[in-house]
Design a protein around this motif. Structure first.
Motif, short mmCIF file in Angstrom:
data_model
loop_
_atom_site.label_atom_id
_atom_site.label_comp_id
_atom_site.label_asym_id
_atom_site.label_seq_id
_atom_site.Cartn_x
_atom_site.Cartn_y
_atom_site.Cartn_z
N ILE A 632 0.88 -1.18 0.00
CA ILE A 632 0.00 0.00 0.00
C ILE A 632 0.91 1.22 0.00
CG2 ILE A 632 -1.87 1.25 1.16
CD1 ILE A 632 -2.79 -1.28 2.44
N PRO A 633 1.38 1.64 -1.19
CA PRO A 633 2.38 2.71 -1.26
C PRO A 633 1.79 4.07 -0.92
CG PRO A 633 2.35 1.37 -3.27
CD PRO A 633 1.10 1.05 -2.51
N TYR A 634 2.62 4.88 -0.25
CA TYR A 634 2.26 6.26 0.09
C TYR A 634 3.33 7.20 -0.42
CZ TYR A 634 -1.88 5.44 2.88
OH TYR A 634 -3.16 5.13 3.28
N SER A 635 2.90 8.43 -0.75
CA SER A 635 3.84 9.43 -1.23
C SER A 635 4.33 10.34 -0.10
CB SER A 635 3.19 10.29 -2.32
OG SER A 635 2.01 10.90 -1.84
N VAL A 636 3.66 10.33 1.03
CA VAL A 636 4.07 11.15 2.19
C VAL A 636 4.65 10.21 3.24
CG1 VAL A 636 3.31 12.74 3.98
CG2 VAL A 636 2.28 12.85 1.70
N MET A 637 5.94 10.32 3.45
CA MET A 637 6.62 9.36 4.32
C MET A 637 7.60 10.08 5.24
SD MET A 637 5.46 6.32 3.49
CE MET A 637 6.64 5.07 3.99
N ASN A 638 7.90 9.43 6.35
CA ASN A 638 8.94 9.86 7.27
C ASN A 638 10.12 8.89 7.14
OD1 ASN A 638 7.74 12.06 9.28
ND2 ASN A 638 6.14 10.57 8.87
N ILE A 639 11.27 9.41 6.77
CA ILE A 639 12.47 8.59 6.64
C ILE A 639 13.20 8.59 7.97
CG2 ILE A 639 14.58 8.21 5.32
CD1 ILE A 639 12.01 8.11 3.65
N VAL A 640 13.63 7.41 8.43
CA VAL A 640 14.33 7.28 9.70
C VAL A 640 15.69 6.64 9.44
CG1 VAL A 640 14.22 6.44 12.07
CG2 VAL A 640 12.10 6.92 10.83
N VAL A 641 16.73 7.29 9.94
CA VAL A 641 18.09 6.80 9.77
C VAL A 641 18.72 6.64 11.15
CG1 VAL A 641 20.39 7.27 8.83
CG2 VAL A 641 18.35 7.89 7.51
N ARG A 642 19.24 5.46 11.45
CA ARG A 642 19.97 5.26 12.71
C ARG A 642 21.45 5.21 12.40
NH1 ARG A 642 19.09 4.29 17.84
NH2 ARG A 642 16.83 4.32 17.44
N SER A 643 22.20 6.02 13.14
CA SER A 643 23.63 6.14 12.86
C SER A 643 24.40 6.19 14.17
CB SER A 643 23.90 7.40 12.04
OG SER A 643 25.28 7.63 11.89
N THR A 644 25.65 5.81 14.08
CA THR A 644 26.52 5.91 15.25
C THR A 644 26.87 7.36 15.55
OG1 THR A 644 28.42 5.56 13.78
CG2 THR A 644 27.50 3.61 14.90
N ASP A 645 26.70 8.25 14.58
CA ASP A 645 26.94 9.68 14.77
C ASP A 645 25.91 10.44 13.92
OD1 ASP A 645 27.78 12.27 15.05
OD2 ASP A 645 29.90 11.87 14.62
N ILE A 646 24.75 10.73 14.52
CA ILE A 646 23.66 11.31 13.73
C ILE A 646 23.96 12.74 13.29
CG2 ILE A 646 21.83 9.86 14.65
CD1 ILE A 646 21.12 12.07 16.59
N ARG A 647 24.77 13.46 14.04
CA ARG A 647 25.10 14.83 13.62
C ARG A 647 25.97 14.80 12.36
NH1 ARG A 647 23.21 18.31 17.21
NH2 ARG A 647 22.75 17.53 19.31
N ALA A 648 26.88 13.86 12.31
CA ALA A 648 27.71 13.74 11.12
C ALA A 648 26.92 13.18 9.95
CB ALA A 648 28.91 12.85 11.41
N ALA A 649 25.84 12.43 10.23
CA ALA A 649 25.05 11.80 9.17
C ALA A 649 24.11 12.77 8.49
CB ALA A 649 24.26 10.63 9.74
N ALA A 650 23.81 13.93 9.11
CA ALA A 650 22.80 14.84 8.56
C ALA A 650 23.17 15.30 7.15
CB ALA A 650 22.63 16.04 9.49
N GLY A 651 24.42 15.69 6.94
CA GLY A 651 24.84 16.16 5.62
C GLY A 651 24.73 15.08 4.56
#
Length: 812
Positions: A632-651
């Motif tokens: 059931i595909p949607y076009s409005v989504m929230n992407i979630v990324v788990r990282s060991t360093d989320i501040r460095a992952a933002a870019g």
């Protein structure tokens, strides 16, 4: 005219004398002005918030006629829900006490593709008569007209004043110009006023929903409704008519409307209802602070009267009447209070600036908060009241002191203001202690409440998670293209350095962005229920990797896999709340669940995930079901990324979104832990203000007690010297002087405890897992306040215990 002229000359003379008298005692004047300035300033700041949020009418035509309408689920205690197009049409036809009905959908995000790079826009989808019902006109151009509802969605858009200035440069020829949204050329129909407050939520652009009469699926409840009452119609009359309409619809359409009611609520209540109680609570707290400041100032004036007793006696001997002397003291109190009011306005302006800059408590109508004419009038009134209080206390004390009894009390070396003035000062000290204890108790209760709320397990691990919002445009209209984009994006994100998991979901816990709704469900072995009466669960579409990225543990089975595609068997993951409700005492794994999404669909349960606090840490668990976004595909989504360093992952996350499709907007990024913090904004708002006012009250009370103790001790130097000459030890002197302060503190504490029991019961409803009458809280506050007040009296007592009795007695 002569009498009037004489009165004015007397007034100006008294004003000049008062100013000179205050200038001769700069220490007293500065302390008194600062004391009252803090109290008046805090009250002015909070009143400006209350005035803007609660007292000022909404900026619409006859706002008292505007109401929000909800469908209510009677089986759930009347919980408020959205309605369908068909039900809305029937409300319009059958509810004759209403002048108009308008609707809107949940806010969404669109992409401004005419800019490079693409820009994310907040979009509000409304019925064509939305602005007519509100009574709002465009600042430029025009708004939609009711006749346009039946038309196909037109290529026209309304824009906010901020969008016009920010994105379009504020050009005057904006009406009729074209902007490209989601790859479509949209004609700008009008610009809304700068002060427009959108009941549907903040927006940059407004587009028509395109409601067409005749839509018959009453189970598709996605509209929120605004209505305007006809003149002189009361809320009770409107609700009675809505009850009649609901009963008729339930009888005519039992499959969809049985057990459904209609509720009306004033629009003002819906906008500010969540902050009304915290704001009034804070306003009451700051009122107590002002009383403490007034008591402190009154004590200062009384001490000053004692020093001026000889001056007053000379004035009386030279013919000045008691009224004349009282009037002079009232003028001096007025000068101090007005100076305190002026300082208060400066302090309040700074506080309001901080509130607006940081959006403390996510207050509604935040842009309306200002120190305006109404607030200045309130400040002037407070200044007059404090002047009257301090002047009355000072004047009455002086008038009493000019009498024979007062002069007898004032004679001799032991000038302690007499028993009368001593009792007055003691009363003010007791009052300060009592009021401070009430504020400290409330602040400590809220501290415990907030700490317990913050310690609640949300059901997932927010630390280390980064979230981004994605809203795909029309180029991704086909389901396969939607699913492919989200699949490719999450796959690319998983390969970024430091990323341990990545996924997507339609609605995140603690985050209002996304497509959020209930679906009716039932077990396969149960008969198909009436949709309106069926049990419901919150619907979520998610991708492989989402549960790992958000940190929601699997209790049974598995999450989604890459093989869960559109042509694969339909699978569903349910949370523990749904599993326990649908299959009590049994395992949900492998069971078959049917839910209504467009029609009744059958899914196999392949996993049970832990419960998550989706709507606030204080909220209870709610049944939720998750289906693969590929199915059931949607076009409005929230992407979630788990990282060991989320501040460095933002870019790198931003770069990955742009690399996949440069025409997708650079979506806002946020840390999941910040979303949790934002969910506690209103609780923190109440805590911060109460803690600040309680701390300030403690400082004022401590200074007041110290000032009175210091003065009283200095006036008893002769008595203390005689006692020590007769054999009293320094320890005896300490016990004597500290004991006097301790008695006043204990009386104030007892009075404060009585007051706290009444006040804290009023805040019981806003505390989380904390008893408003918690005895340990009151015991801790009482002990702390007693220790603080004893410390305030210790210093002057220690100085008194170290005097040389021979030197004091030689002074005569």
């Amino acid at each position: 005219m002569g009498a009037d002229g004489g009165s004015m000359r007397d007034f100006w003379r008294e004003l000049k004398e008062g100013a000179r008298g205050l200038a001769r005692r700069p220490g007293f004047s500065v302390v008194a002005v600062l004391t009252l300035g803090m109290g008046i300033g805090a009250n002015t700041a909070i009143f400006s918030l209350v005035n803007a949020v609660l007292l000022q009418p909404l900026p619409y035509r006859q706002p008292e006629q505007l109401v929000r309408l909800f469908e209510t689920n009677l089986a759930k205690g009347g919980s408020k829900e959205m309605t369908s197009v068909s039900n809305l049409e029937d409300w319009r036809k059958q509810a004759g006490l209403f002048a108009g009905f308008a609707a809107w959908q949940r806010p969404a995000t669109l992409t401004l593709t005419s800019d490079t790079p693409a820009v994310e826009l907040r979009a509000s989808f409304v019925s064509a008569n939305y602005f007519e019902v509100l009574g709002v006109s465009a600042a430029q151009g025009r708004t939609f007209t009711p006749e346009e509802d039946a038309e196909a969605p037109a290529r026209t858009v309304l824009i906010s004043d901020g969008f016009w200035r920010r994105q379009l440069g504020g050009r005057p020829s904006v009406v009729g110009s074209t902007v490209q949204i989601e790859g479509k050329d949209m004609s700008v129909m009008g610009v809304l006023p700068a002060d427009f407050v959108n009941p549907a939520g903040d927006a940059d652009v407004w587009l028509k929903i395109g409601i067409r009469p005749g839509d018959t699926d009453r189970g598709q409840t996605y509209l929120q409704v605004l209505a305007r009452l006809k003149p002189e119609v009361t809320y009770a009359q409107a609700q009675a008519e809505l009850d009649r309409v609901a009963s008729g619809l339930a009888a005519t359409f039992p499959n969809s409307n049985r057990g459904r009611g209609i509720a009306a609520a004033p629009l003002m209540d819906e906008i500010v209802g969540g902050v009304r109680r915290p704001l009034l609570l804070v306003l009451g707290a700051v009122g107590l602070l002002l009383l403490i400041a007034c008591a402190n100032a009154a004590n200062l004036f009384l001490l000053r009267n004692t020093e001026r007793r000889a001056e007053m006696a000379i004035r009386a001997a030279m013919g000045a009447s008691r009224i004349r002397i009282m009037r002079q003291l009232l003028v001096e109190a007025g000068i101090v209070s007005l100076a305190g009011g002026a300082l208060g306005v400066i302090l309040a302006s700074g506080i309001v600036g901080v509130v607006k800059s940081f959006g403390l408590g996510q207050l509604p109508r935040l842009g309306d908060i200002r120190v305006d004419a109404t607030t200045l009038a309130f400040t002037a009134l407070l200044s007059i009241l404090t002047a009257g209080l301090c002047g009355l206390v000072t004047g009455c004390d002086a008038a009493w002191g000019l009498g024979a009894q007062g002069l007898r009390e004032g004679g001799g070396r032991n000038i302690n203001g007499g028993r009368r003035q001593g009792k007055a000062r003691s009363t003010f000290v007791v009052g300060q202690v009592a009021l401070t204890l009430i504020l400290l108790s409330a602040a400590l209760l809220f501290t415990q409440s907030l700490l317990r709320l913050m310690s609640v397990d949300p059901g997932f691990h927010p630390e280390g998670a980064l979230v981004a919002r994605i809203s795909l445009g029309e180029k991704y209209e086909e389901n396969e293209r939607k699913a492919a984009y989200i699949r490719d994006l999450t796959e690319n994100l998983r390969h970024l350095p430091g990323v341990t998991a990545a996924g997507a979901v339609t609605v995140l816990p603690m985050n209002p962005f996304g497509i959020d709704f209930d679906v009716p469900y039932h077990r396969l072995d149960e008969p198909e229920p009436v949709r309106s009466a069926a049990a419901k669960a919150r619907f979520r579409a998610a991708t492989p990797g989402y549960f790992e990225a958000i940190g929601m543990p699997m209790a049974l089975g598995r999450g989604f896999m890459q093989t869960d595609r559109a042509n694969s068997p339909r699978v569903v993951v349910v949370n523990q709340a749904l599993a326990e409700k649908a299959w009590p005492g049994r395992s949900a794994l492998g069971q078959t669940l049917r839910f209504f999404w467009a029609d009744w669909q059958t899914y196999e349960v392949v996993g049970v995930v832990g419960n998550a606090k989706s709507y606030g840490l204080a909220a209870s668990w709610r049944p939720e079901l998750f289906v693969p976004n590929e199915q059931i595909p949607y076009s409005v989504m929230n992407i979630v990324v788990r990282s060991t360093d989320i501040r460095a992952a933002a870019g790198p996350v931003r770069e990955a979104i742009v690399a996949l499709d440069p025409h997708q907007p650079l979506s806002s990024l946020a840390f999941m832990s910040d979303l949790i913090a934002d969910s506690l904004a209103r609780e923190r708002f109440t805590f911060v203000w109460l803690a600040a006012f309680a701390s300030l009250a403690l400082v004022l009370a401590t200074l007041g007690i110290y000032t009175v103790a210091s003065y009283a001790t200095s006036q008893r130097r002769g008595e203390i010297a005689v006692r020590m000459a007769l054999g009293a030890t320094p320890r005896d002197v300490l016990v004597l002087t500290v004991g006097s302060g301790a008695r006043l503190s204990l009386i104030g504490i007892v009075a404060g405890l009585v007051g706290s029991l009444s006040v804290t019961r009023a805040i019981e409803g806003v505390l989380f897992e904390v008893e408003a009458t918690d005895p340990l809280t009151f015991l801790a506050v009482s002990a702390f306040l007693l220790a603080t007040t004893l410390a305030a009296t210790w210093a002057p007592a220690w100085r008194a215990a170290r005097v040389d009795p021979n030197a004091v007695l030689r002074e005569g």
